[in-house]
Design a protein around this motif. Structure first.
Motif, PDB file in Angstrom:
ATOM      1  N   SER A 275       0.827  -1.210   0.000  1.00 55.59           N
ATOM      2  CA  SER A 275       0.000   0.000   0.000  1.00 55.59           C
ATOM      3  C   SER A 275       0.859   1.257   0.000  1.00 55.59           C
ATOM      4  O   SER A 275       0.541   2.244  -0.681  1.00 55.59           O
ATOM      5  CB  SER A 275      -0.952   0.004   1.204  1.00 55.59           C
ATOM      6  N   SER A 276       1.976   1.236   0.723  1.00 53.03           N
ATOM      7  CA  SER A 276       2.849   2.415   0.737  1.00 53.03           C
ATOM      8  C   SER A 276       3.558   2.582  -0.598  1.00 53.03           C
ATOM      9  O   SER A 276       3.698   3.707  -1.093  1.00 53.03           O
ATOM     10  CB  SER A 276       3.858   2.318   1.882  1.00 53.03           C
ATOM     11  N   TYR A 277       3.982   1.481  -1.218  1.00 56.02           N
ATOM     12  CA  TYR A 277       4.627   1.589  -2.530  1.00 56.02           C
ATOM     13  C   TYR A 277       3.645   2.154  -3.560  1.00 56.02           C
ATOM     14  O   TYR A 277       4.016   2.971  -4.407  1.00 56.02           O
ATOM     15  CB  TYR A 277       5.116   0.218  -3.003  1.00 56.02           C
ATOM     16  N   ALA A 278       2.390   1.704  -3.501  1.00 56.31           N
ATOM     17  CA  ALA A 278       1.373   2.230  -4.420  1.00 56.31           C
ATOM     18  C   ALA A 278       1.154   3.718  -4.169  1.00 56.31           C
ATOM     19  O   ALA A 278       0.986   4.504  -5.111  1.00 56.31           O
ATOM     20  CB  ALA A 278       0.071   1.455  -4.256  1.00 56.31           C
ATOM     21  N   LEU A 279       1.139   4.126  -2.911  1.00 54.38           N
ATOM     22  CA  LEU A 279       0.992   5.535  -2.570  1.00 54.38           C
ATOM     23  C   LEU A 279       2.151   6.354  -3.123  1.00 54.38           C
ATOM     24  O   LEU A 279       1.954   7.433  -3.691  1.00 54.38           O
ATOM     25  CB  LEU A 279       0.908   5.702  -1.048  1.00 54.38           C
ATOM     26  N   PHE A 280       3.367   5.839  -2.987  1.00 55.63           N
ATOM     27  CA  PHE A 280       4.529   6.569  -3.485  1.00 55.63           C
ATOM     28  C   PHE A 280       4.504   6.671  -5.010  1.00 55.63           C
ATOM     29  O   PHE A 280       4.955   7.670  -5.575  1.00 55.63           O
ATOM     30  CB  PHE A 280       5.821   5.900  -3.012  1.00 55.63           C
TER      31      PHE A 280
END
Length: 414
Positions: free
Chosen positions: A329-334
């Motif tokens: 989820s954090s990689y997608a956000l970045f």
């Protein structure tokens, strides 16, 4: 095979080549060093230092952004990096892990430099070819691939550490990394599904877009999130092997623990990818941060109260499901916060910040362990990760203007 499936398979396999040395450095080596009598605080510092190339990879990422269109795309850089990743590991065949430890660290540091370069190229390539609605799902499959590689040369190595010579492991690791070069070659000969608009690749365009990113508050909020959200699990993960060794576990037993952790993280990554694309990347990151804090707190309480071993091991395994959820989820956000014109540089900056989190968290818990037991050190480092919630809340009101909408791009043809 559909373009989406081709992208999922290719990037999953490439991350499997990344995961193998990570499994060796982060899982197998710390456990073996602790079994050899090295103090946990020293192990934590060594792991923290080996992350340094990943932290500062943004310094040479603009070169990759600039040169990728002149040397066959990001694929050229992936091939070059993976060749040198293997070459820097081969000297370990002739070195003793304990007696020539300093030379071992030098080789691993050189390997880390090229692995970080590979990371820049793969992530920049990913941002260029992946539609927004696929980011969470593809990131999930990438994490699944990474975990396969990590298990083989982390947990798998520990399981057979009594039967297989260390030098054989190095040869196998190099063979694994070089075999994955075939994935890149296939995408060059069968490019459908990997098309992207190269745009103008000159330092003027890159410079203007870098200035634009540096003056955006969302960029700095993204970096702050990357530096803090994973603090709890990064610290616990760095010292998990020594933690179990000090609880009386043998090397193979620690290997069984990591074996159980791999499917847990894989499940969290794949399901988390679908969840993040459905309910929103930012919200999913917030849920994952809170969940990981609660899990680590339960481990801390069980260890402090000296409860049955099941109350320690079970949440330690469940922790990896939370790690999978937070990672994808954090990689997608970045990716949402990344300008495709400087994909290699900006996304690598976010990833470098996550590696910075990994480094400072490992060093911090090493320092805490010099005067605190594992239980208290775990709790305090997990508490620090909650700071990221402030930045995640702050980014909400600016996300539409400075995030995906600000950097909107056409979706490549399917």
């Amino acid at each position: 095979m559909t373009p989406y499936r081709k992208r999922s398979l290719a990037f999953g396999l490439l991350y499997a080549s990344e995961g193998a040395p990570i499994g060796f450095i982060w899982w197998a080596m710390p456990t073996q060093l602790r079994l050899a009598g090295v103090e946990p605080s020293v192990i934590a510092v060594i792991v923290g230092l080996l992350v340094v190339p990943w932290i500062f990879k943004f310094l040479w990422a603009p070169l990759i952004d600039y040169a990728q269109s002149r040397f066959g795309g990001f694929q050229f850089w992936v091939i070059l990096a993976q060749i040198f990743m293997g070459l820097t590991l081969l000297p370990l065949v002739h070195l003793d892990l304990q007696e020539q430890f300093q030379l071992v660290v030098v080789c691993l540091f050189a390997h880390a430099f090229f692995a970080a370069t590979q990371d820049v190229a793969i992530d920049g390539w990913l941002v260029k070819v992946t539609p927004v609605h696929e980011r969470g799902k593809i990131t999930g499959w990438m994490q699944a691939g990474m975990l396969i590689g990590r298990w083989l040369f982390g947990a798998g190595l520990l399981l057979v550490s009594d039967q297989i010579d260390f030098h054989v492991t190095i040869y196998a690791l190099v063979a694994w990394i070089w075999f994955m070069l075939l994935v890149v070659v296939v995408t060059l000969y069968f490019p459908r599904g990997f098309e992207y608009l190269r745009g103008e690749a000159n330092f003027g365009v890159i410079g203007r877009n870098l200035k634009r990113a540096l003056t955006s508050s969302v960029t700095w909020l993204g970096i702050a999130i990357a530096l803090t959200a994973g603090a709890g699990f990064e610290a616990v993960g760095a010292i998990a092997g020594p933690f179990f060794v000090d609880r009386g576990y043998s090397g193979p037993l620690v290997g069984y623990y990591y074996t159980a952790a791999v499917p847990a993280m894989m499940l969290g990554a794949v399901l988390g990818g679908y969840l993040a694309d459905r309910v929103g990347h930012r919200i999913t990151v917030m849920v994952a941060v809170v969940a990981i804090f609660a899990i680590i707190s339960s481990v801390s309480a069980a260890a402090m109260l000296d409860l049955a071993e099941a109350f320690v091991v079970t949440p330690m395994v469940v922790l990896y499901a939370g790690i999978g959820l937070l990672t994808v989820s954090s990689y997608a956000l970045f990716m949402d916060l990344t300008n495709p014109k400087i994909a290699g540089t900006q996304f690598s900056t976010y990833m470098g910040a996550t590696n910075g989190c990994e480094s400072w968290a490992a060093i911090a818990i090493g320092g805490l362990l010099t005067f605190l037991p594992y239980s208290q050190a775990f709790f305090f480092i997990a508490l620090a990760s909650l700071v990221s919630l402030f930045f995640l809340i702050k980014v909400k009101g600016r996300f539409e203007d400075s995030g995906p909408k600000h950097f909107k791009r056409p979706v490549p043809p399917a």
